[in-house]
Design an enzyme around this catalytic site. Structure first.
Site, PDB file in Angstrom:
ATOM      1  N   ASP A 138      84.871  60.396  48.752  1.00 55.64           N
ATOM      2  CA  ASP A 138      84.205  59.123  48.996  1.00 55.64           C
ATOM      3  C   ASP A 138      83.181  59.224  50.113  1.00 55.64           C
ATOM      4  O   ASP A 138      82.212  58.464  50.150  1.00 55.64           O
ATOM      5  CB  ASP A 138      85.256  58.055  49.333  1.00 55.64           C
ATOM      6  CG  ASP A 138      84.636  56.695  49.573  1.00 55.64           C
ATOM      7  OD1 ASP A 138      84.023  56.161  48.642  1.00 55.64           O
ATOM      8  OD2 ASP A 138      84.763  56.171  50.702  1.00 55.64           O
ATOM      9  N   VAL A 151      75.696  53.068  49.986  1.00 60.01           N
ATOM     10  CA  VAL A 151      75.067  54.301  49.502  1.00 60.01           C
ATOM     11  C   VAL A 151      74.159  54.013  48.314  1.00 60.01           C
ATOM     12  O   VAL A 151      73.045  54.543  48.223  1.00 60.01           O
ATOM     13  CB  VAL A 151      76.151  55.334  49.127  1.00 60.01           C
ATOM     14  CG1 VAL A 151      75.530  56.513  48.398  1.00 60.01           C
ATOM     15  CG2 VAL A 151      76.871  55.812  50.376  1.00 60.01           C
ATOM     16  N   MET A 192      83.367  49.354  50.928  1.00 57.68           N
ATOM     17  CA  MET A 192      81.962  48.946  50.850  1.00 57.68           C
ATOM     18  C   MET A 192      80.991  50.122  50.909  1.00 57.68           C
ATOM     19  O   MET A 192      79.778  49.931  50.805  1.00 57.68           O
ATOM     20  CB  MET A 192      81.649  47.982  52.004  1.00 57.68           C
ATOM     21  CG  MET A 192      82.404  46.679  51.932  1.00 57.68           C
ATOM     22  SD  MET A 192      81.993  45.727  50.441  1.00 57.68           S
ATOM     23  CE  MET A 192      80.255  45.453  50.674  1.00 57.68           C
ATOM     24  N   ARG A 193      81.507  51.355  51.073  1.00 59.17           N
ATOM     25  CA  ARG A 193      80.605  52.498  51.199  1.00 59.17           C
ATOM     26  C   ARG A 193      79.768  52.681  49.932  1.00 59.17           C
ATOM     27  O   ARG A 193      78.594  53.059  50.004  1.00 59.17           O
ATOM     28  CB  ARG A 193      81.402  53.764  51.512  1.00 59.17           C
ATOM     29  CG  ARG A 193      80.506  54.965  51.780  1.00 59.17           C
ATOM     30  CD  ARG A 193      81.291  56.188  52.208  1.00 59.17           C
ATOM     31  NE  ARG A 193      81.717  56.089  53.596  1.00 59.17           N
ATOM     32  CZ  ARG A 193      82.978  56.079  53.998  1.00 59.17           C
ATOM     33  NH1 ARG A 193      83.953  56.150  53.112  1.00 59.17           N
ATOM     34  NH2 ARG A 193      83.283  56.004  55.268  1.00 59.17           N
ATOM     35  N   ALA A 194      80.354  52.412  48.777  1.00 60.25           N
ATOM     36  CA  ALA A 194      79.617  52.575  47.524  1.00 60.25           C
ATOM     37  C   ALA A 194      78.399  51.662  47.476  1.00 60.25           C
ATOM     38  O   ALA A 194      77.306  52.075  47.042  1.00 60.25           O
ATOM     39  CB  ALA A 194      80.539  52.287  46.336  1.00 60.25           C
TER      40      ALA A 194
END
Length: 674
Positions: free
Chosen positions: A192, A278, A273-275
């Site tokens: 991830d 990015v 929330m990283r998706a």
């Protein structure tokens, strides 16, 4: 030596696009390239450095500060009278065996022991600032080092607090990791952290494959003329990349685009929330690459295809992937018409050239002990099972044996199985060992990665009078005073599962329980970074279903497909496991094995089956292998055969139900209450 041109490598458009996007915007967080051996992964990464725009750096700065915007906290600063020099973008390669000191930097021992000054020696993260940091076989790198790299790639800074050194410096870099999934996966938490991921595979069409060979041979025969052939395309690519880097700050990310990105990420049920972040950054970079001032649906689609597949995994045995039909459905066609399919950064339809460094090793993961020639002393050989005559052969040899394939249930948390004593293998999370990381338990008179400073001072103190030190003067050190910290932690092991798949195991649906237990132990091995292997035995033979590997996903698939039925060749299973472990000891002598034998203890195949199984158990015991026997016997009448086998092996004995960590906790609490 000239680098193979980036524009000459074709057939991997997704990889080319991912590398370009993270070059435009390093804040994307790096690229993970997954693919089989021989697919030009290394070639493309090294070629990427050649098309990066040249850089201006502050002369004499070890951290490559930008003269137009020097880092005010640079350890070599403050920069006042700046002299700018031009240099090519750097490609820094991180070897698999690199230490933490080499990655983040450490105390400069020459300065500390020579002049007594505390000075910082930069590591590879500092060398890669404003360049590319390439990690081949990133899945084989220690997890804590991968964490360090990904933190630096995401935050653009590296902070060092160790050995009396307190330093923070810029580390804005393009992180590229490559891996072969056959050799093991990264943990989902680390997956991830990579911004983008891409799958690459060699072309299957003969015409494309022949062109791959033609190009590679042409390059090897005359690199200069081959590179000159693509010089114009390389220059065009370099200029376009520089323009996109300058343009990215002008690209507008509208509320409509943000809502679309949020809807796509929510629709794929990704965690955290990283998706979203990015995908947004990659979409902006994609728009800048295509000279657009605003993010469109095409940009979001291209970014999502690279940012979401590895974030869809729900458990360690899931393969990364993305349903593109669902992606199109989530993007819809409202508000803004999508642009036509964007051209890839490398539109040449010809195929890619493979990387010579990606050639398969002579003894790859599919090599089995039977592929080797045994040169050992005959006295060390195991007891050979006697051949059976035709009249002794059971009737099932000439008739089809009924078999069944049971599906495993949901895996549970398994109890910890460990090898006895203290080893010295690779750092992991299973058995006690003297490793490169852990708590300090002593020192050794060698110059290693971790200096044991108190022990070094003590060693030097006894020599001060002989070295002529005056009262009140500095300590006088010599190289012979250096002491390395001896640390104790946990190591990874080779866990070899030897599974009884005979008809007695298939009875009463025990095989489903057995597969569930083994799957749970495989999940535990995955989390502890072990190598695993799988031996199965049924009918009249044993099979090495999976040679020892770091890919527990393959082991899980082989286990799920395992049929059961027929007689029980226990001796053959033990001998196959013993030979596998014997050859693995030659290949990797530091990695301690743990044999997990899962059986009810019956031996019914051949003449004197029970006596031969005891001889085989004695042979396994003579190899000094730590073993665990998991007893699968059930019913009111217990024969105790598995317990006797455990005694013969001098192994730990468990009931099948005791494999669960929860069951162990219940037993422990019951004993405390009593």
């Amino acid at each position: 030596m000239r680098t193979y041109p980036f524009s000459a490598v074709v057939g991997s458009d997704d990889m080319a696009l991912a590398l370009v996007l993270t070059s435009i915007s390093p804040e994307v967080g790096g690229v993970l390239v997954r693919g089989e051996k021989g697919t030009a992964k290394s070639t493309m990464v090294r070629a990427l450095a050649a098309v990066q725009p040249d850089q201006l750096v502050v002369q004499g700065c070890r951290f490559a500060c930008d003269p137009a915007d020097p880092d005010p906290a640079c350890p070599d600063g403050p920069h006042t009278d700046i002299i700018a020099v031009r240099r090519p973008a750097r490609l820094v390669e991180l070897p698999v065996g690199a230490t933490e000191d080499r990655v983040i930097g450490s105390l400069d021992l020459q300065q500390a022991l020579g002049s007594g000054q505390v000075s910082y020696e930069p590591g590879l993260l500092a060398a890669a600032h404003r360049g590319i940091l390439y990690v081949d076989e990133v899945n084989l790198l220690h997890d804590h080092l991968v964490d360090l790299l990904l933190d630096a790639a995401a935050m653009g800074r590296s902070t060092v607090e160790r050995d009396g050194v307190s330093v923070a410096h810029a580390a804005r870099l393009v992180l590229v990791g490559t891996m072969n999934p056959e050799e093991g996966e990264l943990r989902p938490q680390l997956l991830d952290r990579f911004g983008l991921t891409v799958e690459v595979a060699a072309p299957r069409e003969p015409a494309l494959r022949s062109e791959v060979v033609r190009r590679r041979l042409a390059y090897d025969a005359d690199p200069t003329s081959f590179v000159a052939r693509f010089a114009d395309q390389e220059a065009e690519l370099r200029d376009r990349l520089a323009a996109a880097q300058q343009r990215i700050g002008e690209v507008r990310l509208s509320d409509w685009a943000l809502d679309k990105i949020a809807g796509v990420c929510a629709g794929f049920e990704v965690d955290g929330m990283r998706a979203d972040i990015v995908t947004a950054r990659a979409a902006v970079a994609h728009a800048a690459w295509h000279d657009r001032s605003e993010v469109t649906r095409a940009d979001i689609r291209a970014a999502a295809r690279l940012a979401l597949p590895h974030r869809r995994r729900r458990n360690p045995f899931d393969a990364p992937g993305l349903d593109e039909d669902l992606l199109d459905q989530l993007l819809g066609d409202d508000d803004i018409e999508p642009d036509p399919d964007p051209e890839p950064p490398n539109p040449d339809p010809e195929p890619q050239a493979p990387d010579d460094n990606d050639d398969p090793p002579p003894n790859g993961p599919d090599t089995t002990p039977n592929d080797q020639t045994d040169r050992s002393d005959p006295a060390d050989s195991p007891p050979e099972p006697p051949r059976q005559s035709e009249q002794d052969a059971p009737s099932e040899r000439g008739q089809p044996v009924p078999v069944s394939v049971s599906e495993p249930g949901q895996p549970y948390r398994a109890r910890l199985l460990t090898a006895r004593g203290t080893g010295s293998g690779e750092a992991g999370r299973r058995s006690r060992a003297l490793t490169s990381v852990g708590r300090t338990v002593g020192s050794a008179p060698t110059a290693g990665a971790r200096l044991h400073f108190p022990a070094t001072v003590r060693a030097a103190a006894t020599e001060q009078q002989r070295r002529g030190r005056i009262v009140g003067g500095r300590l006088r050190f010599d190289r012979t005073d250096l002491r390395t910290a001896v640390t104790e932690g946990r190591e990874s092991n080779l866990v070899l599962f030897c599974v009884d798949a005979s008809g007695s195991m298939a009875a009463r649906k025990r095989m489903a329980e057995v597969k569930t237990a083994v799957l749970s132990l495989l999940l535990d091995a995955y989390q502890r970074r072990d190598k695993v292997g799988l031996v199965t035995f049924r009918g009249f033979e044993a099979t090495l279903a999976l040679p020892p590997t770091s890919s527990v996903e393959v082991a899980a698939r082989r286990l799920s497909e395992l049929p059961s039925g027929g007689r029980t060749p226990l001796a053959e299973g033990l001998l196959c496991a013993a030979e596998t472990l014997r050859w693995e000891r030659v290949r990797d002598p530091r990695r301690r094995p743990l044999l997990v034998l899962i059986t009810d203890g019956r031996a019914t195949a051949g003449v004197d089956a029970l006596a031969r199984s005891r001889q085989a158990a004695a042979y396994v015991r003579s190899l000094g292998v730590d073993a665990v026997v998991v007893d699968c016997e059930s019913g009111r009448m217990s024969l105790g055969l598995a317990l006797g086998l455990a005694t013969e092996l001098q192994a730990e004995y468990l009931k099948l139900a005791d494999v669960s960590a929860e069951a162990l906790a219940v037993v422990a609490s019951t004993r405390r209450a009593a």
